[in-house]
Write a protein that holds these residues in place. Structure first.
Motif, short mmCIF file in Angstrom:
data_model
loop_
_atom_site.label_atom_id
_atom_site.label_comp_id
_atom_site.label_asym_id
_atom_site.label_seq_id
_atom_site.Cartn_x
_atom_site.Cartn_y
_atom_site.Cartn_z
N LEU A 1 41.13 49.18 34.05
CA LEU A 1 40.81 47.86 34.56
C LEU A 1 41.22 47.74 36.04
O LEU A 1 40.45 47.26 36.88
N ALA A 2 42.44 48.23 36.33
CA ALA A 2 42.90 48.18 37.72
C ALA A 2 41.97 49.01 38.61
O ALA A 2 41.59 48.59 39.70
N ALA A 3 41.57 50.17 38.10
CA ALA A 3 40.66 51.03 38.88
C ALA A 3 39.36 50.28 39.17
O ALA A 3 38.85 50.33 40.29
N ALA A 4 38.87 49.57 38.16
CA ALA A 4 37.62 48.81 38.36
C ALA A 4 37.81 47.75 39.44
O ALA A 4 36.96 47.55 40.31
N PHE A 5 38.98 47.11 39.44
CA PHE A 5 39.27 46.10 40.47
C PHE A 5 39.30 46.73 41.87
O PHE A 5 38.71 46.20 42.81
#
Ligand SMILES: Nc1ncnc2c1ncn2[C@@H]1O[C@H](COP(=O)(O)OP(=O)(O)O)[C@@H](O)[C@H]1O
Ligand SMILES: [Mg+2]
Lengths: 218, 256
Positions: free
Chosen positions: A191-195
């Motif tokens: 999720l952080a990577a997507a952000f």
């Protein structure tokens, strides 16, 4: 234990808030690195030796040592001499100055490659040397290096994760907190990577707009 | 017109780049309103002489005076900078390669110095830009960037930029040499117009026809000296020096 993305909504607000901190720190540090880079470049090229040499030392420290160490130095080290900065401010200063040094290298080269007829034309209408630098030479140099400066800013975004070590609740640290509560590292790191990816796309979009805007004035 | 025959004075100008002596004791007076052409082979020192007048290439000896003030007077560094910046406002210069500011529009090229140095308001500056760009026939392109203009158009904007400071003297260094042949005339027309307004001009050129048509006096330079000078009909029709003849044979259709 397979993947389970249904845990995400409950902690989404934490990660989202982290994303906002990342954006805040990146924008603030990017601005500092941009204007600081211009200032450093002008000092490196034109300031008298008395001012130039201390800056060379600063430059060496920021280029030749790990960013992580610089953040520790600014956040933990400065306290000892009575400078107690909030973590966010320390992070912005560390990231900003670190990348200011890299931007300064780009801008110095660009300043030196501005056609010398530009300085002459500016002097000919009566501008002083510093007026000519400010109004004619530096603006052209900066325009010429917008693309590589943009790359530096993307690197800055990625390195902003490092300020988690001094306790700024940015995206990476927030993801870790969510993981601490759920034991779901894969989901939350993803999720952080997507952000990061989305912020990255936004920055590229801004860069393209700036480049299009200045394309005629090159 | 010659109310002041010593409006521009060059006294014993000497200039060396290291061991290379480029100007050898050149003296020259230009009256107010006079238009002087400097011709001569490449490397003879024409540009250096012109650039010495506004101190872009400082002389190693001799003096330059404009309207009763010495341009290259000796002053402590800081005072000299102030003095020379003020003098340069009175001396417009037009370069072979235009040297327009590419990050500014035609309007901004013209208004930058007046705004910065004379404190013009935005409105005054706009009026000035319109007036000067109209004079050179570039009013329609006032908000274009240099990259959107042809060479001839760029040079006309560069002339407007110089005129905007209301200089007492205009210097042209081969203003049309870098232009495609079909664009030369539009710039020459502008310079003719300035001549009709009796703006004092020193023009380095390789266009003999233009010099003959527009200038009051022609100087022939070679190897750092003024070989011969006089009115165009003398220099072009009846030069006295063999060096002048040899040069003109190469550059004139019907050389003497
Ligand atoms: N900045 C400089 N450094 C060294 N030599 C120069 C410089 N500028 C001009 N020269 C030399 O001075 C001589 C005269 O040059 P210039 O005034 O440009 O001639 P012109 O304009 O008549 O072609 C040439 O030999 C040129 O190489
Ligand atoms: Mg020349």
């Amino acid at each position: 234990m397979g993947l389970d993305f249904t845990v995400i909504p409950k902690y989404l607000d934490i990660v989202l808030l982290g994303g906002l901190w990342t954006i805040g720190i990146t924008v603030a540090a990017a601005l500092l690195s941009f204007f600081g880079g211009i200032l450093f470049a002008v000092i490196a090229l034109y300031a008298p030796a008395m001012i130039r040499w201390p800056f060379k030392v600063v430059e060496f420290v920021f280029m030749g040592t790990p960013l992580l160490l610089q953040l520790f130095l600014i956040y933990f080290g400065l306290v000892q001499i009575g400078v107690d900065l909030p973590a966010f401010v320390a992070g912005v200063i560390g990231l900003g100055l670190h990348f200011a040094v890299y931007n300064s290298e780009l801008i110095q080269t660009a300043i030196l490659s501005v056609d010398k007829g530009q300085m002459e034309a500016a002097r000919t209408v009566g501008l002083s040397r510093s007026q000519a630098l400010r109004k004619v030479v530096v603006p052209q140099a900066v325009r010429a290096v917008i693309p590589p400066i943009g790359n530096n800013m993307i690197a800055l975004l990625k390195d902003s994760a490092l300020v988690s070590v001094i306790g700024v609740s940015e995206l990476t640290l927030s993801a870790q907190r969510a993981i601490g509560a759920t034991y779901r590292p894969f989901e939350f790191y993803l999720l952080a990577a997507a952000f990061y990816y989305v912020i990255n796309l936004c920055m590229e979009w801004v860069q393209r707009r700036i480049e299009r805007r200045i394309s005629l004035s090159r | 017109m010659s109310d002041n025959p010593e409006f521009v004075q060059i006294r014993h100008a000497q200039k060396s780049f290291g061991k290379l002596e480029v100007l050898k004791d050149i003296s020259l007076n230009v009256a107010r309103g006079q238009i002087v052409a400097i011709i001569g082979p490449s490397g003879s020192g024409k540009s250096t002489l012109l650039r010495a007048i506004n101190d872009l290439d400082p002389l190693t000896g001799g003096e330059v005076w404009l309207d009763g003030t010495q341009v290259n007077k000796s002053l402590p560094h800081r005072q000299y900078e102030k003095h020379i910046n003020a003098m340069r406002q009175d001396i417009g210069m037009v370069f072979q390669h235009f040297n327009l500011f590419p990050h500014l529009t035609a309007r901004e090229n013209v208004t930058m110095a007046p705004k910065l140095l004379k404190g013009l308001s935005d409105r005054e500056a706009d009026a000035l830009a319109e007036e000067q760009l109209d004079k050179v026939g570039m009013l329609e392109r006032i908000d274009y960037y240099p990259s959107q203009l042809s060479g001839g158009q760029k040079q006309r904007v560069a002339i407007a930029r110089a005129l905007a400071m209301k200089p007492k003297l205009m210097l042209f260094d081969e203003a049309t040499s870098a232009l495609d042949p079909e664009l030369v005339d539009e710039v020459n027309q502008v310079m003719k117009k300035l001549a009709e307004e009796h703006i004092t001009m020193i023009i380095v050129t390789h266009e003999m026809d233009f010099a003959a048509a527009v200038c009051d006096r022609v100087l022939f330079m070679d190897q750092g000296v003024v070989v011969e000078e006089g009115p165009p009909w003398v220099i072009f029709r009846n030069p006295k020096k063999e060096r002048t003849r040899a040069f003109l044979r190469k550059h004139l259709e019907n050389a003497p």
